[in-house]
Scaffold this motif. Structure first.
Motif, PDB file in Angstrom:
ATOM      1  N   HIS A 147      -5.564   7.450   1.069  1.00  0.00           N
ATOM      2  CA  HIS A 147      -4.284   7.822   0.456  1.00  0.00           C
ATOM      3  C   HIS A 147      -4.471   8.276  -0.990  1.00  0.00           C
ATOM      4  CE1 HIS A 147      -2.248   6.513   3.987  1.00  0.00           C
ATOM      5  NE2 HIS A 147      -2.691   5.284   3.875  1.00  0.00           N
TER       6      HIS A 147
ATOM      7  N   ARG B 118      -4.316  10.448  10.296  1.00  0.00           N
ATOM      8  CA  ARG B 118      -4.266   9.785  11.607  1.00  0.00           C
ATOM      9  C   ARG B 118      -5.346  10.277  12.564  1.00  0.00           C
ATOM     10  NH1 ARG B 118       1.554   8.340  12.458  1.00  0.00           N
ATOM     11  NH2 ARG B 118       1.883   6.824  10.792  1.00  0.00           N
TER      12      ARG B 118
ATOM     13  N   GLU C 179     -10.968   1.372   7.342  1.00  0.00           N
ATOM     14  CA  GLU C 179      -9.786   1.645   8.156  1.00  0.00           C
ATOM     15  C   GLU C 179      -9.827   3.125   8.502  1.00  0.00           C
ATOM     16  OE1 GLU C 179      -4.944   1.099   8.096  1.00  0.00           O
ATOM     17  OE2 GLU C 179      -5.961   2.110   6.443  1.00  0.00           O
TER      18      GLU C 179
ATOM     19  N   GLU D 177       0.839  -1.206   0.000  1.00  0.00           N
ATOM     20  CA  GLU D 177       0.000   0.000   0.000  1.00  0.00           C
ATOM     21  C   GLU D 177       0.871   1.253   0.000  1.00  0.00           C
ATOM     22  OE1 GLU D 177      -1.485   0.995   3.931  1.00  0.00           O
ATOM     23  OE2 GLU D 177      -3.352   1.773   3.095  1.00  0.00           O
TER      24      GLU D 177
HETATM   25  O1  LIG Z   1      -0.931   5.820   9.429  1.00  0.00           O
HETATM   26  C1  LIG Z   1      -0.377   4.751   9.228  1.00  0.00           C
HETATM   27  O2  LIG Z   1       0.737   4.463   9.652  1.00  0.00           O
HETATM   28  C2  LIG Z   1      -1.067   3.727   8.408  1.00  0.00           C
HETATM   29  C3  LIG Z   1      -0.841   2.376   8.613  1.00  0.00           C
HETATM   30  C4  LIG Z   1      -1.514   1.447   7.849  1.00  0.00           C
HETATM   31  C5  LIG Z   1      -2.397   1.843   6.874  1.00  0.00           C
HETATM   32  O3  LIG Z   1      -3.103   0.981   6.119  1.00  0.00           O
HETATM   33  C6  LIG Z   1      -2.619   3.190   6.680  1.00  0.00           C
HETATM   34  O4  LIG Z   1      -3.493   3.557   5.737  1.00  0.00           O
HETATM   35  C7  LIG Z   1      -1.974   4.127   7.433  1.00  0.00           C
END
Ligand SMILES: O=C(O)c1ccc(O)c(O)c1
Ligand SMILES: [Mg+2]
Length: 596
Positions: A168, A207, A239, A134
């Motif tokens: 993303h 985040r 997510e 990813e």
């Molecule tokens: O913010 C991150 O570190 C993070 C980790 C895993 C993921 O799948 C993501 O989209 C972001």
């Protein structure tokens, strides 16, 4: 489709997250590494718990900073990976997420990245594991989905595919159409998150501010449509890193999450739900109170008359024009003070409205509160407000008024409910909007931030097309702020000055408004002789848009309820939001003196 949720999206210890996900109807979970590390359960126990709950372990994540590094660093990374693959075997997870490196050690070398990911996939394959690569939007050298795919494609390894994450992709403004260039079987996983459109650092945005599909500003149906065109048939997985959801109860959050996925599937045509039945008016608002006197005194002063009484229960129907308020003094009232507990919405198809709500996971309330009652379709909104789908005066459909015995002819000055303002639990604001929008088919206006002396209030109105249903959803920044947690009923009148005077003459108390406010109005607008003085005297607030003016004033608060009198020009669409800070400050100023 198979639905899944990352454990990071829910609050609590791992076992609570799993239970909440299962109860809400998810088919699987992404186990976030930190949740496993902090759990007292062994991987085998987690696996068994998931199996008991009917959850597949769809993904283990994340593996970080693996690729495009010098040989000796990569050797250490492979050693780390072997440990994780052994762990995943115990956990029963067959797909691992590897996010693009953010390490300063990483080199800007796609060929090296591809070669090392291929070697990682070799090792994974020995364990029967697939690697989903990813692009993090802030990856050091690889930060877009198409770049990640080029590397995966170059590696050409059957155990290596890509993981698409809507956040993303859309946060960077990438064109999702290019997703269709990826063969569906090489998309190993799909993570879905929405987000409000904010201008900020993408890592912080990701985040802290992700939200469920339909709650933010991204075009998730558009993205998912591109993904489905590739033939992708893997999980739809949420997510969502979100500061509020981290603190909210996992149970309701998981339900809201699952509802958002049902709606997303409806939007792209892979799931069919009963069509929305948009409400066509407000039948009533119901107040529950342990002490009817202050409430009925207020209603009386507002020109309401007690028009009918319920045949079997301590519930009176108060009416003025077509504005109807039920006053319920039943036993449930003793648990909390006076509050707004139910809304009757006029519906062209009450049963259909309830079916859609039920399919979208709204708790269905018993159709009859007592055996002899008229059967009514009702569900609970996320804040617990009971929503009754009513057909007032429709031949062939049950009329809620049949439970009431007439006491008096309703006095009939023109008056109706202009809007209802509902205080939402602080951590369920976005869900409340999505619920009213998608379950009830209402249109959501822009969210506005209003300054309260002790914090910020966020408010967002949902309405039907002709404005006969308007609900303002509000939440205070500070959990437990009682003032902003009051609900209110706004009554539309033809002449707010006359209505305010009549209210005061009948002994009602209007919220006093500081002189500074009216001084400022004088600076902003020109008024006819004496008009401003009248507003000053009565505490009437004023706003104007291109379409017309809005004049409004407020009553004292009883328990957690107050009333507003509004005179709305037909072209005015708002709620006097510019005046809210003054109103909130005035309510704080009289708190303790007025509360009932
Ligand atoms: O913010 C991150 O570190 C993070 C980790 C895993 C993921 O799948 C993501 O989209 C972001
Ligand atoms: Mg992701």
């Amino acid at each position: 489709m198979h639905t899944s949720i990352a454990t990071v999206s829910l609050s609590g210890p791992l076992t609570e997250k799993l239970t909440a996900a299962s109860r809400a109807g998810f088919d699987g979970v992404e186990i976030f590494e930190n949740d496993l590390l902090a759990s007292p359960l062994s991987p085998e126990e987690v696996r068994a718990r998931c199996a008991d709950l009917g959850l597949a372990v769809d993904l283990y994540q994340p593996m970080r900073d693996i690729e495009a590094v010098p040989d000796e660093v990569f050797a250490r990374n492979l050693r780390r990976a072997r440990h994780k693959f052994e762990l995943m075997r115990r956990l029963g997870a067959d797909t691992v997420l590897v996010c693009s490196s953010v390490s300063p050690d990483a080199l800007d070398d796609d060929a090296l990245a591809a070669e090392q990911l291929s070697r990682l996939a070799d090792l994974a394959a020995e364990f029967g594991i697939r690697v989903a690569y990813e692009a993090l939007a802030w990856g050091r050298h690889i930060s877009t989905y198409d770049h990640a795919w080029r590397v995966v494609e170059a590696a050409g390894h059957p155990a290596l595919g890509t993981c698409l994450d809507s956040f993303h992709i859309l946060s960077r403004g990438s064109d999702p159409k290019g997703i269709e260039d990826i063969p569906g079987e090489k998309i190993f996983f799909l993570q879905l998150a929405d987000a409000p459109l904010l201008a900020m650092d993408v890592l912080q945005w990701s985040r802290h501010y992700r939200c469920f599909p339909g709650q933010g500003g991204f075009d998730l149906p558009g993205l998912l449509t591109h993904v489905l065109r590739t033939g992708y048939s893997g999980p739809l997985s949420l997510e969502v890193f979100n500061d509020v959801f981290r603190q909210a109860d996992a149970g309701p959050t998981a339900v809201d999450a699952h509802r958002s996925l049902l709606l997303l599937q409806e939007a792209v045509g892979v799931a069919e739900l009963p069509a929305p039945v948009v409400p066509t008016g407000v039948a009533f608002a119901e107040l529950l109170t342990p002490d009817a006197e202050p409430v009925t005194a207020l209603l009386g002063a507002l020109g309401f008359t007690r028009a009918a009484r319920h045949r079997g229960k301590p519930v009176d129907l108060w009416q003025r024009g077509t504005a109807r308020v039920l006053v319920n003094t039943g036993p449930a009232a003793r648990r909390a003070g006076t509050r707004l507990t139910a809304i009757g919405l006029e519906s062209p198809d009450p049963a259909g409205a309830a079916r859609r709500a039920e399919d979208l996971l709204a708790p269905v309330l018993p159709r009859r509160r007592a055996p002899e009652d008229v059967p009514l379709d009702a569900v609970a909104a996320p804040d617990g407000t009971e929503l009754f789908f009513c057909a007032t005066g429709h031949p062939g459909l049950p009329d809620w008024r049949a439970d009431f015995e007439d006491l008096a002819e309703a006095a009939d000055p023109v008056c109706r409910i202009d809007h209802l303002a509902l205080a939402q639990p602080w951590h369920h604001f976005d869900e409340a909007t999505l619920f009213h929008r998608s379950v009830l088919g209402l249109h959501a206006q822009e969210s506005v931030d209003l300054a309260d002396p002790y914090g910020l209030l966020r408010s967002r109105a949902v309405t039907n097309a002709d404005g006969s249903v308007r609900i303002a959803l509000a939440v205070g920044a500070a959990p437990g702020d009682d003032t902003v947690h009051a609900a209110h009923i706004a009554l539309a009148v033809d002449d707010v000055v006359a209505a305010a005077r009549a209210f005061r003459a009948a002994g009602g108390r209007l919220l006093p408004v500081p002189a500074n406010y009216h001084d400022d109005l004088a600076a902003r607008y020109e008024f006819a002789d004496g008009e401003l003085e009248t507003y000053r005297d009565l505490g009437i607030l004023y706003d104007r848009e291109a379409g017309g003016a809005f004049r409004h004033c407020y009553t004292e608060t009883v328990g957690r309820v107050f009333f507003e009198l509004v005179q709305r020009d037909p072209g005015y669409q708002g709620y006097g939001a510019v005046n809210a800070p003054v109103r909130l400050a005035a309510q704080h100023a009289v708190r303790g003196f007025t509360g009932g």
